[in-house]
Design a protein around this motif. Structure first.
Motif, PDB file in Angstrom:
ATOM      1  N   SER A 216      -1.866   2.678  -0.749  1.00 21.09           N
ATOM      2  CA  SER A 216      -0.912   1.699  -0.229  1.00 21.09           C
ATOM      3  C   SER A 216       0.454   2.327  -0.017  1.00 21.09           C
ATOM      4  O   SER A 216       0.793   3.342  -0.651  1.00 21.09           O
TER       5      SER A 216
ATOM      6  N   GLN B  30       4.196  -4.153   3.886  1.00 17.12           N
ATOM      7  CA  GLN B  30       3.303  -3.699   2.836  1.00 17.12           C
ATOM      8  C   GLN B  30       1.982  -3.319   3.482  1.00 17.12           C
ATOM      9  O   GLN B  30       1.353  -4.152   4.148  1.00 17.12           O
TER      10      GLN B  30
ATOM     11  N   ASN C  68      -1.768  -1.860   2.810  1.00 13.96           N
ATOM     12  CA  ASN C  68      -2.825  -1.590   1.840  1.00 13.96           C
ATOM     13  C   ASN C  68      -4.059  -1.033   2.534  1.00 13.96           C
ATOM     14  O   ASN C  68      -4.220  -1.178   3.751  1.00 13.96           O
ATOM     15  N   SER C  69      -4.905  -0.411   1.742  1.00 11.46           N
ATOM     16  CA  SER C  69      -6.167   0.122   2.255  1.00 11.46           C
ATOM     17  C   SER C  69      -5.948   0.942   3.526  1.00 11.46           C
ATOM     18  O   SER C  69      -6.610   0.746   4.546  1.00 11.46           O
TER      19      SER C  69
ATOM     20  N   ARG D 224      -4.895  -6.365   5.803  1.00  8.33           N
ATOM     21  CA  ARG D 224      -4.480  -5.170   5.073  1.00  8.33           C
ATOM     22  C   ARG D 224      -2.961  -5.022   4.988  1.00  8.33           C
ATOM     23  O   ARG D 224      -2.444  -4.526   3.989  1.00  8.33           O
TER      24      ARG D 224
END
Length: 126
Positions: A17, A81, A83-84, A66
């Motif tokens: 992340s 943000q 993620n993944s 994500r």
């Protein structure tokens, strides 16, 4: 004059992340349509997320679920943000500001935005 200063770009491995920040000067992030764009090598700049005055958000299909866009109104900062992360997320990420309240259906049109940050490199390796 309006300035958008991005930070948080980095080289990371897939699956991890990262959070990008965009600090605005002489522009109130809370009140207007704000967007995040990215440009991969050899490709056009694409819109990936937006957030407007009412807090409504939009996302590109490639990042939906994500990535998350948010605003810290007290600090006047826009965040992304991520993620993944995947290798295909690699690119230069830009924040953008539009002097209208609502993003609407054209949120991903780069030409509508009035101000741009300098760009921040994000590299995702396998």
């Amino acid at each position: 004059q309006v300035q958008l200063a991005e930070s948080g770009g980095d080289s990371v491995q897939a699956g991890t992340s990262l959070t990008l920040s965009c600090e605005a000067s002489r522009f109130t992030v809370r009140d207007y349509c704000m967007g995040w764009f990215r440009q991969a090598p050899g490709k056009d700049r694409e819109g990936i997320a937006s957030s407007d005055r009412a807090g409504r958000t939009s996302y590109a299909d490639s990042v939906k679920g994500r990535f998350s866009i948010s605003k810290d109104n007290a600090k006047n900062i826009l965040y992304l943000q991520m993620n993944s992360l995947k290798p295909e997320d690699t690119g230069v990420y830009y924040c953008a500001a539009d002097e209208t309240y609502w993003c609407g259906g054209r949120w991903s049109a780069a030409g509508r935005y009035d101000y741009w940050g300098q760009g921040n490199q994000v590299t995702v390796s396998k």
